[in-house]
Design a protein around this motif. Structure first.
Motif, short mmCIF file in Angstrom:
data_model
loop_
_atom_site.label_atom_id
_atom_site.label_comp_id
_atom_site.label_asym_id
_atom_site.label_seq_id
_atom_site.Cartn_x
_atom_site.Cartn_y
_atom_site.Cartn_z
N SER A 148 0.83 -1.21 0.00
CA SER A 148 0.00 0.00 0.00
C SER A 148 0.87 1.25 0.00
CB SER A 148 -0.96 0.00 1.20
OG SER A 148 -1.95 -0.99 1.06
N ALA A 164 0.91 4.10 -3.00
CA ALA A 164 0.56 5.49 -2.70
C ALA A 164 1.69 6.42 -3.15
CB ALA A 164 0.28 5.66 -1.21
N LEU A 169 -11.71 -4.36 -2.58
CA LEU A 169 -11.17 -3.88 -3.85
C LEU A 169 -11.70 -4.73 -4.99
CD1 LEU A 169 -7.46 -3.00 -2.96
CD2 LEU A 169 -9.51 -1.55 -2.89
N LEU A 221 -12.41 0.48 -5.44
CA LEU A 221 -13.04 -0.02 -4.22
C LEU A 221 -14.54 -0.09 -4.49
CD1 LEU A 221 -12.50 0.98 -0.56
CD2 LEU A 221 -14.77 1.24 -1.54
N PRO A 227 -8.63 5.33 -5.24
CA PRO A 227 -7.97 5.54 -3.93
C PRO A 227 -8.05 6.98 -3.42
CG PRO A 227 -6.54 4.26 -5.37
CD PRO A 227 -7.74 4.64 -6.19
N TYR A 238 -11.17 8.07 -1.27
CA TYR A 238 -11.50 7.33 -0.04
C TYR A 238 -12.06 8.24 1.06
CZ TYR A 238 -10.82 4.26 4.02
OH TYR A 238 -11.02 3.53 5.15
N CYS A 241 -2.37 8.52 -3.02
CA CYS A 241 -3.11 7.55 -2.21
C CYS A 241 -2.96 6.18 -2.85
CB CYS A 241 -4.60 7.91 -2.16
SG CYS A 241 -4.90 9.55 -1.49
N TRP A 246 -3.85 1.67 -2.10
CA TRP A 246 -4.45 0.66 -1.23
C TRP A 246 -4.14 -0.73 -1.75
CZ3 TRP A 246 -9.94 3.05 -2.06
CH2 TRP A 246 -10.33 2.91 -3.39
N LEU A 270 -8.92 -4.35 3.60
CA LEU A 270 -8.42 -3.15 2.94
C LEU A 270 -7.44 -2.34 3.80
CD1 LEU A 270 -8.85 -1.15 0.49
CD2 LEU A 270 -10.54 -0.02 1.95
N TRP A 295 -5.37 1.28 3.45
CA TRP A 295 -5.25 2.50 2.64
C TRP A 295 -4.16 3.41 3.22
CZ3 TRP A 295 -6.48 7.77 3.83
CH2 TRP A 295 -6.63 8.62 2.71
N HIS A 296 -3.32 3.93 2.34
CA HIS A 296 -2.27 4.88 2.73
C HIS A 296 -2.41 6.17 1.92
CE1 HIS A 296 1.10 2.10 4.50
NE2 HIS A 296 -0.04 1.46 4.55
N ARG A 297 -2.04 7.28 2.55
CA ARG A 297 -2.01 8.57 1.85
C ARG A 297 -0.77 9.34 2.29
NH1 ARG A 297 -3.09 13.89 2.96
NH2 ARG A 297 -4.12 15.12 1.34
#
Lengths: 456, 279
Positions: free
Chosen positions: A98, A102, A241, A254, A264, A267, A370, A372, A379, A381-383
């Motif tokens: 992830s 991102a 996803l 997603l 992404p 989100y 972003c 994922w 799931l 998720w990174h940002r």
């Protein structure tokens, strides 16, 4: 005892609770379980029952905060794959995948197809080892009435040993592609430091032929486990996803059972994290309202059409359909996903030729990215926001267990409401088994479980 | 003789080192026969005993409650073995040490007032006597098995005393620093990983912590020659074993020197603009 008789060395809170004057048949009663075991990380569960109605269910997470998102600020854009892996020793590959996606989005980089295949293979290794560990050592003992996988091994040696052998092959995949089983060192933004050798991949190919047969046998064995009847509360949305052709590990969209279909970077427009007092994990919620669930059951419901051939055929043979809503059957979905991962890994390994380059060059730029992926438990998720020189300005990470926390609490409330005829010990055992349906990873979620039921 | 009892304890950590116990697939069922595993929450056993013959402790101390808990565990333990970078050095979460933890709380949590945490993440040995330390982020499975076997047999535990650099030479790896100018902490990092990163064409990032008598200043000279700057070196030292004294002290000195340099440069830039000569 030692000189401190009140200390509980497990670290779980032992504050006393009111124990009802009578048990079992009485509408008002209370009991407690100090520590929820066989979950990754540490936490607890408090249940309050009043006049025969479940009033409150709270998952308590008491993993001490480690502040990853804070100390990522000021680090280089090349560092999150190594640093965020340390959020969780069980699913470090998920964090690496992830994070890479991102950061590559932030830098406008697309991976070469053979490098993406290697990432997919690495992820197959983590799914196999994580799923097999959970199925055999953490969850199956609940279905067969044992306190632990090791105790279960005394009567079911062949099954536990087969699981450990398959886990070994999952680890070996992660070692060949990633360098080591826990916190792989070969992953970088843009690809890998070094591509695996053909010789190592050929050895894996032979292992995987055996692994696929074991995974098939394991799914058939899991299907024989006594299965409690239970359905998720009707309002729970399933979120996973979706990829045009693959069962998603590295998906691009997603989707939800409520009709959501987003990228992404959308989100935060649909999901938020909420801080609740009883937990150092932040609760995920959908801004449209209601609980949602990520993980194997959600993935299967949305993506069963993309399972590898044997996994798809076996799921149908064992009666798993996209209408499945019994969270206890998640253990069977994990076994099917394990078979799928073995088949995908076999395909990638069989078709492997060393890639032209181990990584694509990545130049940082100012901006936000972003990304994922599907960790074994759902799931992730990174940002990241980057400055022009690649320094991280801000980081945000939403792990699977914190997203599931609300849905788990409501599912348990529902399950307990239907199970109040059970005595305290049986109810506790059922709740622990139900929590493990979600394979909660508390280290990840600190941002989880001894159990306490208060019946008044 | 009764079977020795084992406990596995967790403090602030990622679970990766205790997972290494479960990752001993070929050996796990044999270990379960040789040892009576009585406390290992992640695997299931949960029995509070007055005494465990061997305690494996993962994680660092980051809460007041945990600072009390480790004292209690010490009192219940025969051999206490710390496992991994968090337990032996404070781990990556020791990056908070010296930072504004109130700001950290605010940046991660909506209600920082609900969060109980200490301003520092400290190794177990800062709180109680530790009998053996296993380094690494994560620990090496072979060192873990070697240590447990030695404790059971009553012989000395095998301890790696050399650096990662020596392991590279033993493996015949070309030096990534000399040949490619890659920033590598191998010469100052505790061995035990079998020179993993350099074997993958990457510089060592020090996850086993500083080796005995680590000469970080000497390495710095070589890194500068290879084109690695102090800010990069300081970041490398300040990662998974940031609070280990040899890494911490060196990083402090280089960071201070670099800040002084920058201040001086900024000062002379102003002087240049005013037409004055550089000294």
């Amino acid at each position: 005892m030692t000189d401190n008789p009140t200390a509980n060395p497990t670290g779980h809170d032992t504050e006393s609770v009111t124990v009802g004057a009578s048990l079992d048949a009485a509408p008002n009663r209370s009991f407690q379980v100090e520590a929820l075991t066989r979950v990754e990380g540490e936490g607890g569960l408090i249940v309050e029952v009043h006049d025969g109605e479940v009033r409150d269910v709270r998952l308590r997470i008491f993993e001490p905060p480690r502040f990853f998102e804070a100390f990522l600020r000021g680090r280089a854009f090349t560092e999150p794959p190594d640093i965020t892996a340390r959020i969780c020793g069980i699913c470090p590959v998920a964090y690496q995948m992830s994070a890479c996606q991102a950061l590559e989005a932030a830098c406008g980089v697309t991976l070469d197809e053979p490098l993406r295949d290697l990432r997919h293979l690495l992820y197959c290794g983590e799914w196999i080892e994580s799923h097999v560990l959970h199925v055999h050592l953490l969850h199956a003992p609940d279905f067969l009435g044992y306190p632990s996988g090791i105790a279960m091994a005394a009567d079911h040696f062949a099954e536990v040993d087969r699981g450990l052998q398959l886990k070994l092959i999952g680890n070996r995949i992660v070692e060949v592609v990633g360098g080591r089983a826990v916190h792989p060192i070969n992953v970088k933004v843009g690809g890998f430091f070094k591509a695996p050798s053909l010789a190592a991949m050929r050895e894996l190919a032979a292992d995987l032929r055996q692994a696929t047969e074991w995974a098939d046998e394991i799914a058939r064995w899991v299907a024989t486990l006594p299965m409690p009847e239970h359905q998720l509360p009707p309002g729970t949305q399933l979120v996973a996803l979706r990829h045009p052709t693959e069962y998603p590990m590295l998906g691009d969209r997603l989707v939800s059972t409520g009709g959501l279909d987003i990228a992404p970077d959308q989100y935060l427009q649909h999901f938020a994290e909420e801080h609740v007092q009883h937990s150092t994990a932040l609760h995920g919620k959908m801004l449209s309202g209601g609980d949602y669930l990520v993980g194997p059951l959600a993935r299967f419901v949305h993506n069963a059409d993309h399972l590898a051939p044997r996994a798809k055929a076996l799921a149908a043979e064992l009666g798993l359909t996209t209408a499945e809503r019994n969270p206890f059957r998640s253990i069977l979905v994990r076994a099917i996903e394990t078979l799928h991962a073995c088949e995908v890994a076999q395909r990638i390994v069989d078709g492997y030729t060393p890639p032209a380059r181990a990584a694509v060059p990545v130049q940082p730029r100012a901006g936000v990215g972003c990304g994922w992926s599907e960790a074994p438990r759902g799931l992730l998720w990174h940002r990241y926001e980057l400055a022009a020189d690649g320094t991280i300005v801000s980081a945000q990470i939403v792990p699977p267990t914190s997203q599931n926390q609300g849905a788990i609490e409501h599912d348990l409330a529902d399950l307990i409401g239907h199970s109040l005829h059970l005595d305290d010990a049986a109810l506790e055992a059922l709740c622990e088994q139900a929590v493990r349906n979600y394979d909660p990873c508390i280290s990840c979620a600190t941002h989880f479980l001894d159990m306490r039921v208060v019946r008044t | 003789m009764s079977t020795p009892t084992l406990a596995v304890w967790k403090f602030a950590s990622c679970d990766g080192c205790q997972l290494t116990v479960l990752d001993c697939e070929d050996e796990l069922l044999a270990i379960a026969k040789a040892l009576d595993i009585r406390m290992f929450l992640e695997a299931g056993p949960e029995e509070v005993l007055d005494h465990y013959d061997i305690s494996l402790v993962e994680g660092s101390v980051t809460t007041a409650h945990d600072a009390e808990r480790i004292v209690d565990i010490r009192a219940r333990s025969g051999a206490l073995v710390t496992i991994g970078a968090c337990a032996t050095t404070g781990g990556v979460q020791a990056l908070r040490n010296g930072a504004d933890v109130a700001d950290y709380c605010r940046s991660v949590y909506a209600r920082p007032d609900w969060i109980e945490t200490l301003a520092t993440s400290t190794p177990i040995a800062d709180h109680v006597t530790v009998d053996y330390e296993l380094h690494g982020c994560p620990i090496s499975k072979h060192e873990l098995l070697g240590t447990i076997t030695a404790l059971l047999a009553g012989r000395r535990t095998p301890v790696t005393r050399h650096s990662v650099c020596i392991e590279c030479k033993q493996l015949g790896n070309p030096c990534v620093l000399v040949a490619h100018g890659t920033a590598c902490l191998g010469p100052v990092t505790h061995g035990g990983c079998h020179a993993l990163c350099p074997s993958f064409d990457r510089g060592c990032f020090g996850c086993f912590g500083p080796s005995e008598s680590a000469n970080v200043d000497g390495l710095r000279v070589a890194l500068h020659a290879g084109g690695t700057t102090d800010p990069v070196l300081v970041r490398m030292l300040r990662t998974f074993t940031t609070s280990a004294p040899a890494f911490h002290d060196a990083a402090e000195r280089y960071d201070t020197a670099q800040r002084d340099d920058t201040a001086q440069r900024d000062g002379s830039a102003v002087a240049d603009a005013s037409g004055a000569h550089r000294p």
